[in-house]
Structure formats: structure tokens, C-alpha cells
Design a protein around this motif. Structure first.
Motif, PDB file in Angstrom:
ATOM      1  N   LEU A  25     -27.810 -12.923   3.337  1.00  0.00           N
ATOM      2  CA  LEU A  25     -27.627 -13.323   1.938  1.00  0.00           C
ATOM      3  C   LEU A  25     -28.487 -12.502   0.987  1.00  0.00           C
ATOM      4  O   LEU A  25     -28.005 -12.016  -0.048  1.00  0.00           O
ATOM      5  CB  LEU A  25     -27.954 -14.810   1.770  1.00  0.00           C
ATOM      6  N   PHE A  26     -29.758 -12.350   1.336  1.00  0.00           N
ATOM      7  CA  PHE A  26     -30.651 -11.592   0.462  1.00  0.00           C
ATOM      8  C   PHE A  26     -30.255 -10.118   0.396  1.00  0.00           C
ATOM      9  O   PHE A  26     -30.305  -9.505  -0.665  1.00  0.00           O
ATOM     10  CB  PHE A  26     -32.104 -11.735   0.920  1.00  0.00           C
ATOM     11  N   SER A  27     -29.862  -9.568   1.525  1.00  0.00           N
ATOM     12  CA  SER A  27     -29.426  -8.159   1.528  1.00  0.00           C
ATOM     13  C   SER A  27     -28.206  -7.970   0.648  1.00  0.00           C
ATOM     14  O   SER A  27     -28.120  -7.010  -0.126  1.00  0.00           O
ATOM     15  CB  SER A  27     -29.118  -7.707   2.957  1.00  0.00           C
ATOM     16  N   THR A  28     -27.242  -8.889   0.760  1.00  0.00           N
ATOM     17  CA  THR A  28     -26.021  -8.808  -0.054  1.00  0.00           C
ATOM     18  C   THR A  28     -26.345  -8.963  -1.535  1.00  0.00           C
ATOM     19  O   THR A  28     -25.843  -8.213  -2.376  1.00  0.00           O
ATOM     20  CB  THR A  28     -25.023  -9.907   0.380  1.00  0.00           C
ATOM     21  N   LEU A  29     -27.198  -9.933  -1.854  1.00  0.00           N
ATOM     22  CA  LEU A  29     -27.578 -10.180  -3.247  1.00  0.00           C
ATOM     23  C   LEU A  29     -28.289  -8.968  -3.858  1.00  0.00           C
ATOM     24  O   LEU A  29     -27.969  -8.546  -4.980  1.00  0.00           O
ATOM     25  CB  LEU A  29     -28.470 -11.417  -3.328  1.00  0.00           C
ATOM     26  N   VAL A  30     -29.225  -8.412  -3.122  1.00  0.00           N
ATOM     27  CA  VAL A  30     -29.961  -7.240  -3.611  1.00  0.00           C
ATOM     28  C   VAL A  30     -29.016  -6.052  -3.777  1.00  0.00           C
ATOM     29  O   VAL A  30     -29.098  -5.299  -4.766  1.00  0.00           O
ATOM     30  CB  VAL A  30     -31.131  -6.895  -2.655  1.00  0.00           C
ATOM     31  N   LEU A  31     -28.078  -5.884  -2.850  1.00  0.00           N
ATOM     32  CA  LEU A  31     -27.106  -4.788  -2.946  1.00  0.00           C
ATOM     33  C   LEU A  31     -26.243  -4.935  -4.201  1.00  0.00           C
ATOM     34  O   LEU A  31     -26.046  -3.966  -4.950  1.00  0.00           O
ATOM     35  CB  LEU A  31     -26.225  -4.767  -1.684  1.00  0.00           C
ATOM     36  N   ILE A  32     -25.739  -6.145  -4.445  1.00  0.00           N
ATOM     37  CA  ILE A  32     -24.903  -6.377  -5.633  1.00  0.00           C
ATOM     38  C   ILE A  32     -25.688  -6.114  -6.915  1.00  0.00           C
ATOM     39  O   ILE A  32     -25.213  -5.426  -7.825  1.00  0.00           O
ATOM     40  CB  ILE A  32     -24.342  -7.816  -5.619  1.00  0.00           C
ATOM     41  N   LEU A  33     -26.918  -6.656  -6.989  1.00  0.00           N
ATOM     42  CA  LEU A  33     -27.745  -6.439  -8.188  1.00  0.00           C
ATOM     43  C   LEU A  33     -28.046  -4.958  -8.401  1.00  0.00           C
ATOM     44  O   LEU A  33     -28.012  -4.465  -9.543  1.00  0.00           O
ATOM     45  CB  LEU A  33     -29.052  -7.226  -8.069  1.00  0.00           C
ATOM     46  N   ALA A  34     -28.329  -4.242  -7.308  1.00  0.00           N
ATOM     47  CA  ALA A  34     -28.627  -2.811  -7.425  1.00  0.00           C
ATOM     48  C   ALA A  34     -27.415  -2.032  -7.907  1.00  0.00           C
ATOM     49  O   ALA A  34     -27.524  -1.155  -8.782  1.00  0.00           O
ATOM     50  CB  ALA A  34     -29.110  -2.270  -6.079  1.00  0.00           C
ATOM     51  N   ILE A  35     -26.223  -2.348  -7.383  1.00  0.00           N
ATOM     52  CA  ILE A  35     -24.998  -1.638  -7.789  1.00  0.00           C
ATOM     53  C   ILE A  35     -24.674  -1.918  -9.256  1.00  0.00           C
ATOM     54  O   ILE A  35     -24.372  -0.999 -10.037  1.00  0.00           O
ATOM     55  CB  ILE A  35     -23.815  -2.043  -6.875  1.00  0.00           C
ATOM     56  N   VAL A  36     -24.745  -3.214  -9.653  1.00  0.00           N
ATOM     57  CA  VAL A  36     -24.447  -3.577 -11.052  1.00  0.00           C
ATOM     58  C   VAL A  36     -25.428  -2.899 -12.007  1.00  0.00           C
ATOM     59  O   VAL A  36     -25.043  -2.353 -13.049  1.00  0.00           O
ATOM     60  CB  VAL A  36     -24.475  -5.117 -11.222  1.00  0.00           C
ATOM     61  N   THR A  37     -26.708  -2.893 -11.648  1.00  0.00           N
ATOM     62  CA  THR A  37     -27.727  -2.257 -12.499  1.00  0.00           C
ATOM     63  C   THR A  37     -27.461  -0.759 -12.640  1.00  0.00           C
ATOM     64  O   THR A  37     -27.533  -0.202 -13.750  1.00  0.00           O
ATOM     65  CB  THR A  37     -29.133  -2.491 -11.907  1.00  0.00           C
ATOM     66  N   VAL A  70     -26.225 -22.790  -5.163  1.00  0.00           N
ATOM     67  CA  VAL A  70     -26.466 -21.508  -4.493  1.00  0.00           C
ATOM     68  C   VAL A  70     -27.905 -21.043  -4.721  1.00  0.00           C
ATOM     69  O   VAL A  70     -28.590 -20.602  -3.793  1.00  0.00           O
ATOM     70  CB  VAL A  70     -25.455 -20.434  -4.976  1.00  0.00           C
ATOM     71  N   CYS A  71     -28.368 -21.180  -5.962  1.00  0.00           N
ATOM     72  CA  CYS A  71     -29.750 -20.774  -6.283  1.00  0.00           C
ATOM     73  C   CYS A  71     -30.771 -21.610  -5.522  1.00  0.00           C
ATOM     74  O   CYS A  71     -31.772 -21.083  -5.026  1.00  0.00           O
ATOM     75  CB  CYS A  71     -30.001 -20.875  -7.783  1.00  0.00           C
ATOM     76  N   MET A  72     -30.536 -22.920  -5.424  1.00  0.00           N
ATOM     77  CA  MET A  72     -31.458 -23.791  -4.682  1.00  0.00           C
ATOM     78  C   MET A  72     -31.505 -23.402  -3.206  1.00  0.00           C
ATOM     79  O   MET A  72     -32.578 -23.370  -2.593  1.00  0.00           O
ATOM     80  CB  MET A  72     -31.036 -25.268  -4.835  1.00  0.00           C
ATOM     81  N   ILE A  73     -30.336 -23.107  -2.637  1.00  0.00           N
ATOM     82  CA  ILE A  73     -30.294 -22.679  -1.225  1.00  0.00           C
ATOM     83  C   ILE A  73     -31.057 -21.376  -1.045  1.00  0.00           C
ATOM     84  O   ILE A  73     -31.845 -21.215  -0.098  1.00  0.00           O
ATOM     85  CB  ILE A  73     -28.831 -22.537  -0.745  1.00  0.00           C
ATOM     86  N   LEU A  74     -30.857 -20.440  -1.959  1.00  0.00           N
ATOM     87  CA  LEU A  74     -31.550 -19.159  -1.884  1.00  0.00           C
ATOM     88  C   LEU A  74     -33.067 -19.330  -2.025  1.00  0.00           C
ATOM     89  O   LEU A  74     -33.847 -18.670  -1.337  1.00  0.00           O
ATOM     90  CB  LEU A  74     -31.023 -18.192  -2.943  1.00  0.00           C
ATOM     91  N   ILE A  75     -33.486 -20.234  -2.908  1.00  0.00           N
ATOM     92  CA  ILE A  75     -34.927 -20.500  -3.081  1.00  0.00           C
ATOM     93  C   ILE A  75     -35.522 -21.066  -1.795  1.00  0.00           C
ATOM     94  O   ILE A  75     -36.584 -20.638  -1.344  1.00  0.00           O
ATOM     95  CB  ILE A  75     -35.160 -21.462  -4.277  1.00  0.00           C
ATOM     96  N   LEU A  76     -34.835 -22.035  -1.200  1.00  0.00           N
ATOM     97  CA  LEU A  76     -35.325 -22.639   0.050  1.00  0.00           C
ATOM     98  C   LEU A  76     -35.383 -21.614   1.182  1.00  0.00           C
ATOM     99  O   LEU A  76     -36.348 -21.573   1.958  1.00  0.00           O
ATOM    100  CB  LEU A  76     -34.438 -23.828   0.443  1.00  0.00           C
ATOM    101  N   LEU A  77     -34.347 -20.781   1.285  1.00  0.00           N
ATOM    102  CA  LEU A  77     -34.347 -19.725   2.312  1.00  0.00           C
ATOM    103  C   LEU A  77     -35.471 -18.731   2.085  1.00  0.00           C
ATOM    104  O   LEU A  77     -36.122 -18.279   3.031  1.00  0.00           O
ATOM    105  CB  LEU A  77     -32.998 -19.000   2.334  1.00  0.00           C
TER     106      LEU A  77
END
Length: 199
Positions: A25-37, A70-77
Motif C-alpha cells: 500500500l505504501f509503495s503504491t501510494l508513494v508511486l502515485i504521489l511521485a508520478i502526479v507531482t 482508507v486514511c485511518m487504515i494507512l495511519i494504523l499500518l
């Protein structure tokens, strides 16, 4: 009853499911944010479009609820991955030794135990001095022994090393029922024989 199986637990191969999900999840999220930026920096993606998309997600009744979950799950993870080690002490111990198992239970033989055993064998040889040993386990949990030592000046090095290799292999086999793949000996120095000067 003889020990019937060897369980190999090597570092990184037994990552828990929750850790794998968190990492994915974190890898996917970071990849999406990096591409959009990057797309916004190069001007290939309109910043107003991204702003409108985020605004609709935050202020929409259903989308904001989903986004909050989704944000709460990501925070807990994230908290779990940062502050809580997924490897138990027992799993860490298994990486530093060989776990033998039979119908009655388990036996963990650590590398330290094997190194002490090898040290004891090597110190029993008259021509060997200043002995240091190291034991490694390969991916199949085969035992590989490294012995560094000095020999006395009058020692026959080839004979000493052959006898030492044989003795180490047979001792480990006898005491732990483990097969030794290699015994590598490095002679680092030759110690002169000390003579007693009589007055």
C-alpha cells in the motif's frame, strides 16, 4: 527418537501478511504521489484538475467517508510498521541457528553453540594456538566452519589441518547430528617453540 526434520528460517523470507500489505500500500501510494507531482511540475497535468479531484473527494459525502477509512487504515499500518517489529525474538533466534524438530518438540542449536564446540575441538590439538572460529549457515542450513589459528613451529600443517577438519566434522555430527559441509582452516601465523633456558 531421532530428529526428523530441519526447518530453515532465513532473514526476510517469512514476512508476515500484514507487513506485505502495508508495504504494498505504501509503495503504491508513494508511486502515485511521485508520478502526479512529476506530471504537475512538467506541466503535463493541470494543478486545478488535481485540486478539483481532491476537493470533490474531501467534500463529497460518500467519498469523504471512504477516504477517511482508507486514511485511518494507512495511519494504523504506518504506526505498526514504524514502532512494532514483526519478528518475534524466537524468529530472530531461529535465523542465528538451526531448528530441529521431531514429534516430541523442537531443538534450536545456535551458531554460538557450534562455534564453542569447534573452539573446544581445536584447542585439544597440541600444535594449534590463538584459535578463532566462525560458523555460517547457507540457504539450505548446511554448516560451514571457518577456523583461524596459529601453529607451532614444529607442527606439520597439512597433517594438523586434515586431522582438525575430520575431528570437527565427526564431533559436530556426534553431538548435534548435523552434517558439516566445509571446514575451512586459515593458518595466520607460525609461533616459535618456546625454549626453556637453564642457568
Amino acid at each position: 527418537m531421532p530428529l526428523i526434520s530441519i526447518l530453515g528460517i532465513n532473514g526476510g523470507t517469512n514476512m508476515k501478511l500484514l507487513d506485505k500489505i502495508g508495504l504494498a500500500l505504501f509503495s503504491t501510494l508513494v508511486l502515485i504521489l511521485a508520478i502526479v507531482t512529476c506530471l504537475m511540475i512538467f506541466g503535463w497535468l493541470d494543478t486545478d484538475l488535481v485540486h478539483n479531484f481532491v476537493d470533490a473527494g474531501v467534500h463529497g459525502q460518500v467519498s469523504s467517508s471512504v477516504l477517511l477509512v482508507v486514511c485511518m487504515i494507512l495511519i494504523l499500518l504506518a504506526i505498526k510498521c514504524i514502532f512494532f517489529d514483526s519478528h518475534s525474538k524466537q524468529e530472530i533466534d531461529y535465523k542465528n541457528g538451526i531448528l530441529l524438530e521431531n514429534s516430541d518438540g523442537k531443538l534450536l542449536i545456535t551458531k554460538d553453540t557450534l562455534e564453542n564446540l569447534v573452539n573446544g575441538v581445536a584447542k585439544g590439538f597440541e600444535g594449534a594456538e590463538n584459535i578463532t572460529t566462525r560458523v555460517e549457515l547457507d540457504k539450505e542450513n548446511h554448516v560451514i566452519v571457518f577456523v583461524n589459528l596459529s601453529v607451532k613451529e614444529n607442527a606439520i600443517i597439512k597433517e594438523l589441518s586434515t586431522n582438525l577438519q575430520t575431528k570437527i566434522k565427526t564431533t559436530i555430527k556426534k553431538t548435534s547430528d548435523l552434517e558439516v559441509k566445509e571446514v575451512n582452516i586459515k593458518v595466520k601465523d607460525i609461533e616459535p617453540v618456546k625454549t626453556i633456558i637453564q642457568e
